[in-house]
Design a protein around this motif. Structure first.
Motif, PDB file in Angstrom:
ATOM      1  N   UNK A  24       0.856  -1.188   0.000  1.00  0.00           N
ATOM      2  CA  UNK A  24       0.000   0.000   0.000  1.00  0.00           C
ATOM      3  C   UNK A  24       0.888   1.233   0.000  1.00  0.00           C
ATOM      4  N   UNK A  25       0.867   2.041  -1.067  1.00  0.00           N
ATOM      5  CA  UNK A  25       1.740   3.228  -1.117  1.00  0.00           C
ATOM      6  C   UNK A  25       1.180   4.383  -0.281  1.00  0.00           C
ATOM      7  N   UNK A  26       1.767   4.583   0.879  1.00  0.00           N
ATOM      8  CA  UNK A  26       1.335   5.695   1.729  1.00  0.00           C
ATOM      9  C   UNK A  26       1.781   7.020   1.120  1.00  0.00           C
TER      10      UNK A  26
ATOM     11  N   UNK B  33      -4.907  -0.718   8.923  1.00  0.00           N
ATOM     12  CA  UNK B  33      -4.878   0.746   9.033  1.00  0.00           C
ATOM     13  C   UNK B  33      -4.553   1.110  10.474  1.00  0.00           C
ATOM     14  N   UNK B  34      -3.519   1.898  10.645  1.00  0.00           N
ATOM     15  CA  UNK B  34      -3.095   2.317  11.983  1.00  0.00           C
ATOM     16  C   UNK B  34      -3.352   3.817  12.109  1.00  0.00           C
TER      17      UNK B  34
ATOM     18  N   UNK C  89      -0.751  10.892  11.081  1.00  0.00           N
ATOM     19  CA  UNK C  89      -1.809  10.444  11.986  1.00  0.00           C
ATOM     20  C   UNK C  89      -2.537   9.216  11.454  1.00  0.00           C
ATOM     21  N   UNK C  90      -2.216   8.805  10.231  1.00  0.00           N
ATOM     22  CA  UNK C  90      -2.759   7.550   9.692  1.00  0.00           C
ATOM     23  C   UNK C  90      -1.756   6.935   8.742  1.00  0.00           C
ATOM     24  N   UNK C  91      -1.518   5.643   8.877  1.00  0.00           N
ATOM     25  CA  UNK C  91      -0.644   4.918   7.971  1.00  0.00           C
ATOM     26  C   UNK C  91      -1.255   3.549   7.704  1.00  0.00           C
ATOM     27  N   UNK C  92      -0.951   2.971   6.544  1.00  0.00           N
ATOM     28  CA  UNK C  92      -1.542   1.701   6.129  1.00  0.00           C
ATOM     29  C   UNK C  92      -0.431   0.713   5.783  1.00  0.00           C
ATOM     30  N   UNK C  93      -0.566  -0.514   6.284  1.00  0.00           N
ATOM     31  CA  UNK C  93       0.330  -1.615   5.904  1.00  0.00           C
ATOM     32  C   UNK C  93      -0.486  -2.552   5.031  1.00  0.00           C
ATOM     33  N   UNK C  94      -0.101  -2.675   3.776  1.00  0.00           N
ATOM     34  CA  UNK C  94      -0.879  -3.448   2.824  1.00  0.00           C
ATOM     35  C   UNK C  94      -0.751  -4.949   3.032  1.00  0.00           C
TER      36      UNK C  94
ATOM     37  N   UNK D 256      -1.003  10.525  19.976  1.00  0.00           N
ATOM     38  CA  UNK D 256      -0.277   9.381  19.432  1.00  0.00           C
ATOM     39  C   UNK D 256      -0.168   9.563  17.927  1.00  0.00           C
ATOM     40  N   UNK D 257       1.055   9.469  17.416  1.00  0.00           N
ATOM     41  CA  UNK D 257       1.299   9.688  15.984  1.00  0.00           C
ATOM     42  C   UNK D 257       2.047   8.479  15.437  1.00  0.00           C
ATOM     43  N   UNK D 258       1.420   7.674  14.553  1.00  0.00           N
ATOM     44  CA  UNK D 258       2.109   6.507  13.983  1.00  0.00           C
ATOM     45  C   UNK D 258       3.312   6.898  13.125  1.00  0.00           C
TER      46      UNK D 258
END
Length: 269
Positions: free
Chosen positions: A50-52, A152-153, A185-190, A251-253
């Motif tokens: 997943x390209x953040x 989704x984090x 504040x949001x990141x995704x691991x595909x 909290x900041x991923x």
């Protein structure tokens, strides 16, 4: 006799300077890197399916007029949205403005954020578990990380606060500057994301490979105030009234980083 006493006094005087001389030449210890990434944490930017999108929050450069207005305030102003609004404003001076007076109310704003603590948590949120049962095996079994499902984090503020989005921007900018980490504040691991690092499960053991999304805990104080633009003749300046402060945390991923933990056990966990 007097000559011997003089020589002895000279030697004692020289010895008294030796400790300070050696102390001056003692090597200075370098400060440890406060936010050094541990070996168990790996960058998966290239492997992430997943390209953040990069969280790009450059420091907004104030115009000449905005600089003068900000410098005229007794309270520090660093809110990017307020600076942008001032940049978009224009005030024409007139040589006939003697005696002219105006007060423009610009609203209540979060003016600045002051950080008190920035603490990375490399196991902020669990995102995956890879497992293999090697209890019937005779040789070690090798496993590596494979993300089984998209994850989704999300981060966020730890309490409700006025103008939350503006406060989040200031906290994010501060945390990024202090840690030099890619924060959002949001990141995704595909799903299907992999890492080639191998972990060996001994014979007669169950192997568990845990994956975590790191995060940064940012704590500090945000200052609010009512902003007034004052015009007196050719003078222009900002006055802040009803200033208040409030403690806040977030909290900041960390984007595209994964922290790994491996365990081999005789019994299921």
């Amino acid at each position: 006799m007097k000559k011997n006493v003089a020589i002895l006094m000279t030697l004692l005087l020289m010895l008294s300077f030796l400790p300070s001389a050696f102390a001056a030449k003692a090597p200075v210890k370098k400060e440890a890197v406060k936010y050094q990434v541990p070996p168990s944490v790996r960058n998966i930017t290239k492997e992430n399916t997943y390209p953040n999108s990069t969280q790009d929050l450059p420091l907004l450069q104030p115009s000449d007029l905005t600089k003068k207005l900000i410098n005229s305030s007794r309270v520090k102003i660093q809110n990017p949205d307020l600076i942008r609004m001032l940049n978009e404003s224009s005030i024409n001076s007139s040589p006939f403005a003697v005696g002219y007076r105006a007060i423009v109310y610009l609203g209540q704003w979060p003016l600045n954020y002051e950080s008190s603590e920035t603490s990375p948590n490399w196991e902020y949120q669990k995102i995956n578990t890879n497992y293999f049962d090697n209890r019937g095996g005779r040789v070690p079994y090798q496993i590596h990380y494979v993300q089984e499902a998209q994850k989704i984090v999300r981060g966020g503020l730890t309490a409700k606060i006025p103008n939350a989005e503006e406060v989040k921007k200031m906290m994010l900018l501060t945390a990024m500057e202090k840690t030099h980490l890619p924060l959002a504040f949001e990141t995704v691991i595909g799903g299907g994301t992999k890492n080639d690092h191998v972990y060996n499960i001994p014979p007669n053991r169950l192997g568990y490979l845990y994956a975590y999304a790191p995060g940064v805990n940012e704590k500090g104080k945000v200052t609010y105030g009512e902003v007034y633009l004052m015009l007196k003749g050719n003078r222009k300046f900002i006055v802040i009234k009803n200033v208040t402060s409030q403690g806040i945390g977030a909290w900041i991923p960390v984007q595209d980083y994964v922290s790994f933990g491996f365990a081999a056990s005789e019994r299921p966990r």
